[in-house]
Write a protein that holds these residues in place. Structure first.
Motif: not given
Length: 728
Positions: A357-375
Motif C-alpha cells: 500500500l505505501p508504495p502504491l498509494l504514496f509513492g514510497a520505496g518498494w524495497s523499504e516497505w517490502i522489507y517491513k512487510g517481511l519483518a
C-alpha cells in the motif's frame, strides 16, 4: 459387518510447540478412516482413534513427512473392539489403548544430538564460513551467504510445503520461507541467512524447554526402583519390579524405595511418602497398612504383599492420568487455537498490505516497505501465543500430581479457580471415617480397669465401635485378659466373664433396664450424646463401672482446611446422612454449615439448589456413596475412598485425605490462570511493540525473529516456573 474402532498411541519427538501439534493433528485427520486425533506437546504423544482399515504405517508415514520422528511400535497388533461399545472414559467398554514406545519412557534424544540441534549447528557453521569468505573474497560474498541461507532454509521450506499439502498452509515455516525468499529478492541475503539461523536456534530452545516439561511428570515414573526382593520358596530373590504379580511377598530394607503398591504383612517403619503425595512428614506404617510404590521405608524392615502390578500401581496411574489430562484442552486453550487459525492468515494479509500500500498509494520505496512487510511476517508468528496456555496447564497438572492433587484435564484445572461453594461429605471426608474413643468416665472402677474389661469383651469383633475400644486399649497399653462365655445380647450389647467379674457393655437404654442410673450419670450421658458421641455403659457385677464415649472425629486439618477456603471467599457446606445432633456437633467445632439426615438424592438436590443461587459448586466425597452429588456438581472431587476410586471417579482426586488440599487445588488453579494471562500479555505485547517499531522503521528482520523466539522462550520459561509450585 460391525465397525471396529482402534485407539492407537504413538510417541512423537521433535514436537516442541502448539503449532507443531496443530500441523500433526490436521495432517492425521485428513487420513481416510481416522475418527479422532489427540496431540499433546508436553507428553510428546499422538493418540488416534481409527477404523480397522487404517494401518500404523499410514499414520507413521504421514507424521514423518512433516519432519517428526514417530517411535515404532514395541508390541504386536493393536487391540480393537466394536465402536458401538466405545466410550470416552473409564476402563470398561472403551477402545483399547495400544501404546507405542512404552507407557512412560520418553523417546527424545539428548537435545544436542537431535536433528534440529545438528541442523542449527550446520547452519551456524555455514554462516560463519560465508562471513569469512566474504571478508577474504568480497566478490563471492552474496553467493556465500546464499549458500549458507540454503543450508537452513531448504529443510524449513520442505516442512512448509509438506504442511501445506497436509492441510496447514499458514504454518510458521511458511511465514519463515516467504520472509527469507523475499529478503533475498530485495538484496538482504546476509540478513536472511542470519534470520534463518536465529529461527533454528529458537526452535532448538523450544525443544529443550518442551523436553524439560515432558521430563517433569515422567520423572515420577523413575521413582519406582527397577528391581525388587521377592520371597520364592523361603528365599529372597532379586527380580525386575515389572515382573511382580499381585499376591507376591516382597522384602524392603531400611532406606530402600518400595517397588510396588502393597499391604504390610510384617514389620513397621516410618515411610517417607513425599515423592508420591508431597506429604512432608514420614508416616509410621505397620501391619495391614497400605504403602505406595516409590515411597521410602526409612528405618524398618518390611514384608509387603503386592496389591497392584507395575502397570497399575499408584505412580503409573498418576502418570497415565496426567498424560491423558494434558491431552484434553482447557476452554482458554481451545479459544487460543481457534483464534490462531484466523490470526496467522491475518498476519499474512497485514504483511502484504504493509509491503504494497505505501508504495502504491504514496509513492514510497518498494524495497523499504517490502522489507517491513517481511519483518511483520516474522513478528506475527503465533508460536508464543499458541503455547502460552498448554505449557502452563501441563506444568500446573504436573505440579499438582506431584503433590497428590489429581485433576482430569485442563478444563477441570481452569474451573477450580471459579469455585464459589464447596459441599463436603462428612464421614471419611471431613472426618477420619472411623470412630475413636473420646471420653472415659470412671465410676466404680478405674479408667484402666474399665477399658481392660470392655476390650476383653470386644476382642475379635469387627464392629467399628468394638475396633475403637480395642485400639484405645492397645494405644494406652492396657492389658486385655480373655473373656469367658462372651456373647452378644441382641440389639443391646455384649456380655461375658472377665477375671471372675460378670461384665455387660451396652447402650445406656439397655444398661438402664438392668440397673438404675444415677441422675448425674444420666445427665453426663445426655451431655455426651449432645456432642454427637455414641455412649456405651459398662456394668461390672451389676454396678456402673463407667462410660465410654466414641465419635468419628474430624481430620486433624479439617478446621484449617475449611478456614482456608473461607479466606478464598468460598462458602462451605457439610452434607451428611447422620443424625442432626452429631452433624451439628461436628459442624460447630469446624465452623461449617451442616445439612443432616440426607439421602444420596437429597445431597444431589442441595448441590442443584446451590447452583441455582448462582454458585459454582465443588462436591467432595468418597466417590462411591456420593456419586449422584459428585456428578451433579460443577467439579466432583474424590477423597477418602481409596486410590482406585479416587483415580477412576469424579473430575479430581485427592490422594491423601487432607481437607486443606481442596483450597490448594483452588490456589493452584488461580496461580495457573494468572500465569496464562502473563504469557498471553508477553506474547501479544512483544508483537505489538515490534509491529509499531517495524512500521516506523526502528527495527527490522533480526529484531523481529528475536522477538518471536524470545517471546516463545519467555512464555515457556514462565510456565515452567509452575513446576516448582507448592515446594518448600
Amino acid at each position: 459387518m460391525e465397525n471396529i474402532s482402534t485407539r492407537t498411541r504413538y510417541r512423537v519427538s521433535g514436537m516442541d510447540c502448539g503449532s507443531c501439534a496443530t500441523k500433526i493433528e490436521t495432517a492425521v485427520r485428513r487420513i481416510a478412516g481416522v475418527e479422532e486425533v489427540s496431540v499433546s506437546v508436553t507428553n510428546g504423544s499422538l493418540t488416534v482413534t481409527h477404523g480397522g482399515t487404517v494401518t500404523d504405517n499410514v499414520i507413521v508415514r504421514q507424521v514423518s513427512r512433516l519432519g517428526y520422528k514417530v517411535t515404532p511400535s514395541e508390541g504386536g497388533a493393536a487391540h480393537a473392539e466394536d465402536i458401538g461399545q466405545c466410550t470416552h472414559d473409564h476402563s470398561h467398554g472403551r477402545a483399547h489403548d495400544h501404546s507405542h514406545g512404552g507407557s512412560h519412557t520418553s523417546s527424545d534424544e539428548r537435545w544436542w544430538r537431535s536433528g534440529r540441534a545438528l541442523l542449527t549447528i550446520a547452519s551456524g557453521v555455514a554462516l560463519l564460513v560465508a562471513y569469512t569468505l566474504g571478508k577474504l573474497v568480497p566478490a563471492i560474498e552474496h553467493w556465500a551467504f546464499l549458500a549458507a541461507l540454503l543450508v537452513g532454509l531448504i529443510p524449513v521450506a520442505r516442512r512448509a510445503v509438506t504442511a501445506a499439502f497436509a492441510g496447514t498452509p499458514f504454518s510458521i515455516e511458511t511465514l519463515m520461507t516467504i520472509a527469507a525468499v523475499g529478503a533475498v529478492l530485495i538484496g538482504a541475503t546476509e540478513e536472511a541467512a542470519a534470520v534463518v539461523l536465529l529461527f533454528l536456534v529458537g526452535e532448538m530452545l523450544e525443544g529443550v524447554a518442551a523436553g524439560r516439561a515432558r521430563a517433569s511428570i515422567q520423572g515420577l515414573a523413575d521413582l519406582v526402583p527397577k528391581t525388587a526382593l521377592v520371597e520364592r520358596n523361603g528365599e529372597a530373590v532379586e527380580i525386575a519390579a515389572g515382573l511382580l504379580a499381585v499376591g507376591d511377598v516382597i522384602l524392603v530394607r531400611p532406606g530402600d524405595r518400595i517397588p510396588a503398591d502393597g499391604e504390610i504383612v510384617e514389620g513397621s517403619s516410618e515411610v517417607d511418602e513425599a515423592p508420591v503425595t508431597g506429604e512432608s512428614t514420614p508416616k509410621r506404617k505397620a501391619e495391614k497398612d497400605p504403602v505406595f510404590a516409590g515411597t521410602i521405608s526409612t528405618d524398618g524392615m518390611l514384608r509387603i504383599r503386592v496389591t497392584a502390578t507395575a502397570e497399575d500401581n499408584t505412580i503409573a496411574r498418576i502418570v497415565r492420568l496426567v498424560e491423558e489430562a494434558q491431552e484434553s484442552k482447557a476452554p482458554t486453550e481451545r479459544f487460543i487455537d481457534r483464534f490462531s487459525r484466523y490470526y496467522t492468515p491475518g498476519v499474512l494479509v497485514v504483511g502484504l498490505l504493509v509491503a504494497v500500500l505505501p508504495p502504491l498509494l504514496f509513492g514510497a520505496g518498494w524495497s523499504e516497505w517490502i522489507y517491513k512487510g517481511l519483518a511483520i511476517l516474522l513478528i506475527g508468528c503465533p508460536c508464543a501465543l499458541v503455547i502460552s496456555t498448554p505449557a502452563a496447564i501441563a506444568a500446573g497438572l504436573s505440579a499438582g500430581a506431584r503433590r497428590g492433587l489429581l485433576m482430569k484435564g485442563g478444563a477441570v484445572l481452569e474451573n477450580f479457580g471459579k469455585i464459589t461453594a464447596v459441599a463436603f461429605d462428612k464421614t471419611g471426608t471431613l472426618t477420619e471415617g472411623r470412630p475413636v474413643v473420646t471420653d472415659l468416665v470412671a465410676y466404680d472402677r478405674t479408667e484402666r480397669e474399665m477399658l481392660s474389661m470392655a476390650a476383653a469383651l470386644e476382642q475379635g469383633s469387627s464392629h467399628p465401635l468394638a475396633l475403637a475400644i480395642v485400639a484405645r486399649a492397645k494405644a494406652d497399653k492396657v492389658p486385655v485378659p480373655p473373656a469367658f462365655g462372651a456373647k452378644a445380647v441382641s440389639g443391646k450389647g455384649v456380655e461375658g466373664n472377665v477375671g471372675g467379674v460378670q461384665v455387660f457393655l451396652a447402650s445406656s437404654q439397655a444398661a438402664g433396664e438392668r440397673v438404675v442410673l444415677a441422675p448425674e450419670q444420666v445427665s453426663r450421658i445426655e451431655a455426651l450424646n449432645g456432642q454427637g458421641k455414641t455412649v456405651s455403659v459398662l456394668l461390672a457385677d451389676d454396678k456402673v463401672a463407667g462410660l465410654i464415649a466414641m465419635r468419628d472425629e474430624p481430620r486433624a486439618d479439617a478446621k484449617a482446611g475449611l478456614a482456608a477456603l473461607k479466606a478464598q471467599g468460598i462458602r462451605t457446606v457439610m452434607l451428611t446422612g447422620d443424625n442432626r445432633k452429631t452433624a451439628e456437633a461436628i459442624a460447630g467445632g469446624l465452623g461449617i454449615e451442616p445439612r443432616a439426615e440426607l439421602l444420596p438424592q437429597d445431597k444431589q438436590r442441595i448441590v442443584a439448589e446451590l447452583q441455582k443461587q448462582g454458585l459454582t459448586v465443588a462436591k467432595v466425597g468418597d466417590g462411591i456413596n456420593d456419586a449422584p452429588a459428585l456428578a451433579a456438581a460443577d467439579i466432583g472431587i474424590a477423597m477418602g475412598g481409596g486410590t482406585d476410586v479416587a483415580l477412576e471417579t469424579a473430575d479430581a482426586a485427592i490422594l491423601h485425605g487432607r481437607v486443606e488440599d481442596v483450597s490448594r487445588m483452588v490456589r493452584l488453579s488461580r496461580t495457573v490462570m494468572a500465569n496464562i494471562k502473563q504469557n498471553i500479555a508477553v506474547a501479544l505485547g512483544l508483537k505489538a511493540v515490534f509491529l509499531v517499531t517495524t512500521v516506523v522503521g526502528v527495527t527490522g528482520l533480526w529484531p523481529a525473529i528475536l522477538a518471536d523466539t524470545g517471546a516463545t522462550v519467555l512464555v515457556t520459561a514462565n510456565a515452567m516456573r509452575l513446576l516448582r509450585w507448592g515446594r518448600g
